[in-house]
Design a protein around this motif. Sequence first.
Motif, PDB file in Angstrom:
ATOM      1  N   GLY A   1      62.864 106.305   1.335  1.00  0.00           N
ATOM      2  CA  GLY A   1      62.266 107.624   1.213  1.00  0.00           C
ATOM      3  C   GLY A   1      61.557 108.090   2.464  1.00  0.00           C
ATOM      4  N   VAL A   2      61.272 109.385   2.476  1.00  0.00           N
ATOM      5  CA  VAL A   2      60.608 110.060   3.587  1.00  0.00           C
ATOM      6  C   VAL A   2      59.311 110.665   3.082  1.00  0.00           C
ATOM      7  CG1 VAL A   2      60.778 111.917   5.289  1.00  0.00           C
ATOM      8  CG2 VAL A   2      62.818 110.585   4.673  1.00  0.00           C
ATOM      9  N   VAL A   3      58.226 110.419   3.785  1.00  0.00           N
ATOM     10  CA  VAL A   3      56.930 111.010   3.445  1.00  0.00           C
ATOM     11  C   VAL A   3      56.588 112.086   4.475  1.00  0.00           C
ATOM     12  CG1 VAL A   3      54.447 110.575   3.514  1.00  0.00           C
ATOM     13  CG2 VAL A   3      55.912 109.141   2.119  1.00  0.00           C
ATOM     14  N   ASN A   4      56.243 113.265   3.984  1.00  0.00           N
ATOM     15  CA  ASN A   4      55.815 114.373   4.837  1.00  0.00           C
ATOM     16  C   ASN A   4      54.297 114.489   4.783  1.00  0.00           C
ATOM     17  OD1 ASN A   4      58.384 115.766   5.769  1.00  0.00           O
ATOM     18  ND2 ASN A   4      58.742 115.634   3.569  1.00  0.00           N
ATOM     19  N   VAL A   5      53.676 114.382   5.950  1.00  0.00           N
ATOM     20  CA  VAL A   5      52.224 114.404   6.065  1.00  0.00           C
ATOM     21  C   VAL A   5      51.807 115.653   6.833  1.00  0.00           C
ATOM     22  CG1 VAL A   5      50.192 113.178   6.915  1.00  0.00           C
ATOM     23  CG2 VAL A   5      52.175 111.882   6.079  1.00  0.00           C
ATOM     24  N   ALA A   6      51.017 116.508   6.203  1.00  0.00           N
ATOM     25  CA  ALA A   6      50.512 117.709   6.874  1.00  0.00           C
ATOM     26  C   ALA A   6      49.217 117.380   7.599  1.00  0.00           C
ATOM     27  CB  ALA A   6      50.288 118.823   5.867  1.00  0.00           C
ATOM     28  N   THR A   7      49.186 117.634   8.895  1.00  0.00           N
ATOM     29  CA  THR A   7      47.999 117.375   9.713  1.00  0.00           C
ATOM     30  C   THR A   7      47.403 118.694  10.195  1.00  0.00           C
ATOM     31  OG1 THR A   7      49.230 117.241  11.802  1.00  0.00           O
ATOM     32  CG2 THR A   7      49.059 115.219  10.491  1.00  0.00           C
ATOM     33  N   VAL A   8      46.239 118.607  10.836  1.00  0.00           N
ATOM     34  CA  VAL A   8      45.528 119.815  11.252  1.00  0.00           C
ATOM     35  C   VAL A   8      46.175 120.512  12.437  1.00  0.00           C
ATOM     36  CG1 VAL A   8      43.323 118.995  10.374  1.00  0.00           C
ATOM     37  CG2 VAL A   8      43.964 118.546  12.752  1.00  0.00           C
ATOM     38  N   GLY A   9      47.135 119.871  13.070  1.00  0.00           N
ATOM     39  CA  GLY A   9      47.773 120.545  14.208  1.00  0.00           C
ATOM     40  C   GLY A   9      48.603 119.587  15.027  1.00  0.00           C
TER      41      GLY A   9
ATOM     42  N   GLN B   1      56.564 121.381  15.315  1.00  0.00           N
ATOM     43  CA  GLN B   1      57.418 121.255  14.135  1.00  0.00           C
ATOM     44  C   GLN B   1      57.182 119.931  13.414  1.00  0.00           C
ATOM     45  OE1 GLN B   1      61.573 122.564  14.407  1.00  0.00           O
ATOM     46  NE2 GLN B   1      61.151 123.331  16.456  1.00  0.00           N
ATOM     47  N   TYR B   2      57.378 118.810  14.110  1.00  0.00           N
ATOM     48  CA  TYR B   2      57.129 117.524  13.465  1.00  0.00           C
ATOM     49  C   TYR B   2      57.173 116.399  14.490  1.00  0.00           C
ATOM     50  CZ  TYR B   2      62.265 117.139  13.606  1.00  0.00           C
ATOM     51  OH  TYR B   2      63.578 117.098  14.016  1.00  0.00           O
ATOM     52  N   ILE B   3      56.584 115.276  14.091  1.00  0.00           N
ATOM     53  CA  ILE B   3      56.725 114.002  14.794  1.00  0.00           C
ATOM     54  C   ILE B   3      57.352 113.048  13.796  1.00  0.00           C
ATOM     55  CG2 ILE B   3      55.488 112.044  15.803  1.00  0.00           C
ATOM     56  CD1 ILE B   3      53.427 114.110  16.815  1.00  0.00           C
TER      57      ILE B   3
ATOM     58  N   PHE C   1      55.026 113.600  10.478  1.00  0.00           N
ATOM     59  CA  PHE C   1      53.745 114.281  10.628  1.00  0.00           C
ATOM     60  C   PHE C   1      54.033 115.722  11.039  1.00  0.00           C
ATOM     61  CE2 PHE C   1      52.752 109.804  11.204  1.00  0.00           C
ATOM     62  CZ  PHE C   1      51.620 109.667  10.413  1.00  0.00           C
ATOM     63  N   VAL C   2      53.586 116.651  10.188  1.00  0.00           N
ATOM     64  CA  VAL C   2      53.897 118.067  10.380  1.00  0.00           C
ATOM     65  C   VAL C   2      52.610 118.823  10.712  1.00  0.00           C
ATOM     66  CG1 VAL C   2      54.906 120.125   9.340  1.00  0.00           C
ATOM     67  CG2 VAL C   2      55.758 117.844   8.696  1.00  0.00           C
ATOM     68  N   PRO C   3      52.535 119.475  11.871  1.00  0.00           N
ATOM     69  CA  PRO C   3      51.318 120.229  12.204  1.00  0.00           C
ATOM     70  C   PRO C   3      51.211 121.499  11.372  1.00  0.00           C
ATOM     71  CG  PRO C   3      52.973 120.528  13.930  1.00  0.00           C
ATOM     72  CD  PRO C   3      53.536 119.531  12.968  1.00  0.00           C
TER      73      PRO C   3
ATOM     74  N   SER D   1      52.172 123.167  -3.844  1.00  0.00           N
ATOM     75  CA  SER D   1      53.600 123.376  -4.100  1.00  0.00           C
ATOM     76  C   SER D   1      54.404 122.076  -4.058  1.00  0.00           C
ATOM     77  CB  SER D   1      54.177 124.352  -3.077  1.00  0.00           C
ATOM     78  OG  SER D   1      54.210 123.753  -1.780  1.00  0.00           O
ATOM     79  N   GLY D   2      53.785 121.005  -3.571  1.00  0.00           N
ATOM     80  CA  GLY D   2      54.498 119.744  -3.423  1.00  0.00           C
ATOM     81  C   GLY D   2      55.325 119.662  -2.160  1.00  0.00           C
ATOM     82  N   GLN D   3      55.107 120.606  -1.235  1.00  0.00           N
ATOM     83  CA  GLN D   3      55.854 120.598   0.024  1.00  0.00           C
ATOM     84  C   GLN D   3      55.514 119.355   0.853  1.00  0.00           C
ATOM     85  OE1 GLN D   3      55.128 124.071   2.425  1.00  0.00           O
ATOM     86  NE2 GLN D   3      56.554 123.468   4.045  1.00  0.00           N
ATOM     87  N   TYR D   4      54.250 118.914   0.759  1.00  0.00           N
ATOM     88  CA  TYR D   4      53.794 117.759   1.524  1.00  0.00           C
ATOM     89  C   TYR D   4      53.333 116.662   0.567  1.00  0.00           C
ATOM     90  CZ  TYR D   4      53.702 121.377   5.096  1.00  0.00           C
ATOM     91  OH  TYR D   4      54.041 122.408   5.929  1.00  0.00           O
ATOM     92  N   ASP D   5      53.605 115.425   0.953  1.00  0.00           N
ATOM     93  CA  ASP D   5      53.210 114.281   0.134  1.00  0.00           C
ATOM     94  C   ASP D   5      51.762 113.887   0.376  1.00  0.00           C
ATOM     95  OD1 ASP D   5      55.952 113.646  -0.966  1.00  0.00           O
ATOM     96  OD2 ASP D   5      56.349 113.504   1.186  1.00  0.00           O
ATOM     97  N   TYR D   6      51.275 114.162   1.585  1.00  0.00           N
ATOM     98  CA  TYR D   6      49.874 113.914   1.910  1.00  0.00           C
ATOM     99  C   TYR D   6      49.410 115.057   2.801  1.00  0.00           C
ATOM    100  CZ  TYR D   6      45.582 111.356   2.953  1.00  0.00           C
ATOM    101  OH  TYR D   6      44.260 110.977   3.046  1.00  0.00           O
TER     102      TYR D   6
END
Length: 510
Positions: free
Chosen positions: A29-37, A195-197, A228-230, A243-248
């Motif tokens: 699986g893939v985890v998408n993490v939203a960060t502050v930037g 966009q992402y790391i 990691f998504v800014p 919305s469940g777009q991000y897992d964390y």
Amino acid sequence: MSPLKCALLVGAGLAALAAGPALAQQKGGVVNVATVGEPPTLDPMVSTADLVGIITQHVLETLYTFDKNWKVTPLLAEKLPEISPDGKVYTIRLRTGVTFHDGSDMTAEDVVASLKRWTQVASRGKQTAGNIAAIEAVDPATVRITLVAPYAPLTALLAFNNSAAVILPAEKQDNPMKEPVGTGPYKLKERKPDQYIQLVRFDGYKSLPGEPDGYGGARKQYLDEIRFVPVPDANTRIEGALSGQYDYVDALPVEAFDRLKGQKATEPVLLKPFGWPVFVMNTKQGLTESRDVRLAVRSALNMEDMLAAAFGNKEFFALDAAMYPKSYVWSTDKGTEGAYNVGDPEKAAALLKKASYDGKPLRILTSRQYEFHYKMAQVAAEYLKAAGFKVDLQVVDWATLTQRRADPALWDIYITHSPFLPEPALIGMLSTSAPGWWDTPQRRAVVDAFNSEADPKKREALWGEVQRVIAADVPFIKIGDFNALSAKAPKLEGVVPAPWPYFWNASLKK
């Protein structure tokens, strides 16, 4: 109760913290993490930004790290260092069979090169460099550090993921770093700025044996990928969680707590108490080079109003002048009397007159990516204006702030925050090379005495002297204590709440 247990409460989180990740976790699986930037760099040596440490700790590792009770524990080292009776020689045995992402073996040569780079480019490495006489390889699996004098914080500094002493291949010591090649459980696959790391599992990773233990112990690779998504806008991060777009989702405004409760796609993660917001003063040049101006700033500020604006509900903040709350052995009231939550414009104006203030703008550097920073800045600006300051509030993205604060010509105050750290010597502003550049004879006397003392009880008393000098000289201003809010998807298992969230040992429930 240990500092970590005090700091990492989340629902029934104490039980989860003790138990570690759940059994029978599923792989993939893939985890998408939203960060502050967007992080300003992927080199954790040259940055003290939490965001850099959060991401890079998955890729680049240190000799030591911290366990669930905030004690130093081995990571790339085989065990804690052997320290000579005079406290000056640290002999470090390395784990064998550890490989870098490029397939090469980690040896003492890599460690020596990396630690020398750390003393040259990292603020905490530079802070330590004056205490080091030599760093040398004894044999391929042993490193020896010889000190000029005993230096108690050394192992904690080698364990910290912020301005971190990460171990790189000897031939990849470029500055600036060209590529983050480490020994961590995940490796960098792709970075698309803004966009992402994308990190992917490193199949050659050699984990410590046993069970997970805070940042220490086993690091299990259940996930195929971590992204990691800014997401600089706080409201966008909240909606992405709902919305469940991000897992964390990291660093949410605390007013989102009620919205996150009872949702199917997400749940709140509350860290209580987490840390402290701080106004860092430029003591090197500009308006705040003057101690009287710094005293005027502190005298003008009403911390209670600033915290209320930033966090709203009193469940999320506390007025506290001490650098550490009561649950920590480092807690002391020394030097705080009459130096906190003053909010007295007349006293501030008198200090400005003493400093011959001529109306030059006071430049305050802040960012909306941490919304509570910005809200505190707005309130502070009004109190400072009432005291007679002309205020220039500069609102930039976090990456720009971390770049600008490195240039003393560009700012007078910048706003940041810190978790409560297990070792006070880890507090960045105590380093003379950190932005703020606090360096006085009084600072050197008390900080050097604290750092050279090995006895824990004596160090507690000496920390009181450091806090007294901080209060007298005002190189930075603690605003109070606060709790931090993040969010995670219920399907994301094995994530232990932590100041710098990590996703080894995490898995997705299918």
